[in-house]
Design a protein around this motif. Sequence first.
Motif, PDB file in Angstrom:
ATOM      1  N   ILE A 142       3.700  41.065-110.302  1.00 25.96           N
ATOM      2  CA  ILE A 142       2.617  41.944-109.877  1.00 25.96           C
ATOM      3  C   ILE A 142       2.054  42.654-111.106  1.00 25.96           C
ATOM      4  N   SER A 143       0.742  42.529-111.326  1.00 25.83           N
ATOM      5  CA  SER A 143       0.134  43.309-112.398  1.00 25.83           C
ATOM      6  C   SER A 143      -0.149  44.705-111.845  1.00 25.83           C
ATOM      7  N   TRP A 144       0.113  45.695-112.661  1.00 26.78           N
ATOM      8  CA  TRP A 144       0.061  47.091-112.198  1.00 26.78           C
ATOM      9  C   TRP A 144      -0.650  47.950-113.221  1.00 26.78           C
ATOM     10  N   PRO A 145      -1.543  48.868-112.780  1.00 26.34           N
ATOM     11  CA  PRO A 145      -1.801  49.261-111.394  1.00 26.34           C
ATOM     12  C   PRO A 145      -2.718  48.279-110.683  1.00 26.34           C
ATOM     13  N   GLN A 146      -2.815  48.476-109.368  1.00 27.39           N
ATOM     14  CA  GLN A 146      -3.592  47.581-108.528  1.00 27.39           C
ATOM     15  C   GLN A 146      -4.864  48.249-108.024  1.00 27.39           C
ATOM     16  N   SER A 147      -5.672  47.431-107.367  1.00 31.49           N
ATOM     17  CA  SER A 147      -6.899  47.886-106.715  1.00 31.49           C
ATOM     18  C   SER A 147      -7.808  48.620-107.700  1.00 31.49           C
ATOM     19  N   ASP A 165      -2.269  51.742 -99.876  1.00 32.50           N
ATOM     20  CA  ASP A 165      -3.022  50.560-100.292  1.00 32.50           C
ATOM     21  C   ASP A 165      -2.612  49.363 -99.441  1.00 32.50           C
ATOM     22  N   SER A 166      -3.295  49.189 -98.327  1.00 31.14           N
ATOM     23  CA  SER A 166      -2.919  48.101 -97.417  1.00 31.14           C
ATOM     24  C   SER A 166      -3.285  46.735 -97.982  1.00 31.14           C
ATOM     25  N   THR A 167      -4.326  46.666 -98.812  1.00 30.71           N
ATOM     26  CA  THR A 167      -4.692  45.389 -99.423  1.00 30.71           C
ATOM     27  C   THR A 167      -3.568  44.877-100.306  1.00 30.71           C
ATOM     28  N   LEU A 168      -3.007  45.766-101.100  1.00 29.61           N
ATOM     29  CA  LEU A 168      -1.884  45.398-101.960  1.00 29.61           C
ATOM     30  C   LEU A 168      -0.662  45.047-101.116  1.00 29.61           C
ATOM     31  N   ALA A 169      -0.374  45.850-100.107  1.00 26.03           N
ATOM     32  CA  ALA A 169       0.814  45.600 -99.278  1.00 26.03           C
ATOM     33  C   ALA A 169       0.740  44.241 -98.600  1.00 26.03           C
ATOM     34  N   ALA A 305      -4.704  57.817 -94.159  1.00 19.31           N
ATOM     35  CA  ALA A 305      -6.134  57.510 -94.300  1.00 19.31           C
ATOM     36  C   ALA A 305      -7.006  58.569 -93.651  1.00 19.31           C
ATOM     37  N   GLU A 306      -6.423  59.435 -92.848  1.00 21.88           N
ATOM     38  CA  GLU A 306      -7.199  60.463 -92.140  1.00 21.88           C
ATOM     39  C   GLU A 306      -7.718  61.537 -93.095  1.00 21.88           C
TER      40      GLU A 306
END
Length: 306
Positions: A142-147, A165-169, A305-306
Amino acid sequence: MKQAIAIFTIIAALAACSKETAPEASEHLGIIEMFSPGEDAAPAVHDIFERYGIWTRTYFSSIQEITNAILEVDALVRNFGAENLDPSRENEVFLYTSALLSNVSPEFTKKFFPLEIFYVKTYGARFWIYPLKILGRGRIIISWPQSEVPEDEPLVDPANHYYRDSTLAVGVWRLIATSITHRLEEAPAGFVAAGKAHDNGEIYERILDDYYATDDNVKYNADIAEMTANGGYITGNGSRDFRADLDDWIRLLATESYDNIKRDYLDNSKARAAKYQTVVDFAMQNGWDIQAAGNLYRQRHDALAE
């Protein structure tokens, strides 16, 4: 004559082996040392390894350490290199790995998970980065950081980044699922029989060809919906084989609530409802309540997310 000598050599070798009535493993091959952290590793690394059997790696001294499994990516990384994770970000990835694995039972991770999760700053060409990559069955890179996190800025909430980060998960779980399914010689009991037989994606490819020819989105979506509902698949790609199919199911259940899965996938497909239960049973038989993990993930993600 040479052929006769070669055959005799093989026979002699086999005969010699047959005399050993109780073969024994070599005393010390260094396997444990190769796939476990050294004594100088951070306490967090040892804690994760002792509990889950997974080595969280953040440093390599040679490019061979991260390009020794699947040749598909070796050329890219060898040509353009990889950069080590910035030491200032180590705590972030330890917290991320801990949050990820806390949703899984140690019994399950030790049986099916990759041996290593390797975090790097960059992997391959900077203009063509593989942010997530699985190598063989034993390593996720995994390259970090993400997004959209800038390289020179810390995460706002590292302890909860797994849930934020649901995309990453979902991307990480997609690779973990592949690692799991490639450890299985056959599908879980009842999984294949719950839906239509896998056909190497034959029907899926026909639907794609038709879409490319007509550019008819409405028909394409209807055809995919019918195929996946009848076959018990999450995506069209799941029709290829049981591993692709099970990959989709594991990724979905680990990151989504039962209510959402029921609404989107089970209520409109008896095949999916039956297949869902086989996946839940398979995980539970190996000590993991996968749906509880998905429920928690969706609850925490939505609250943050709220």
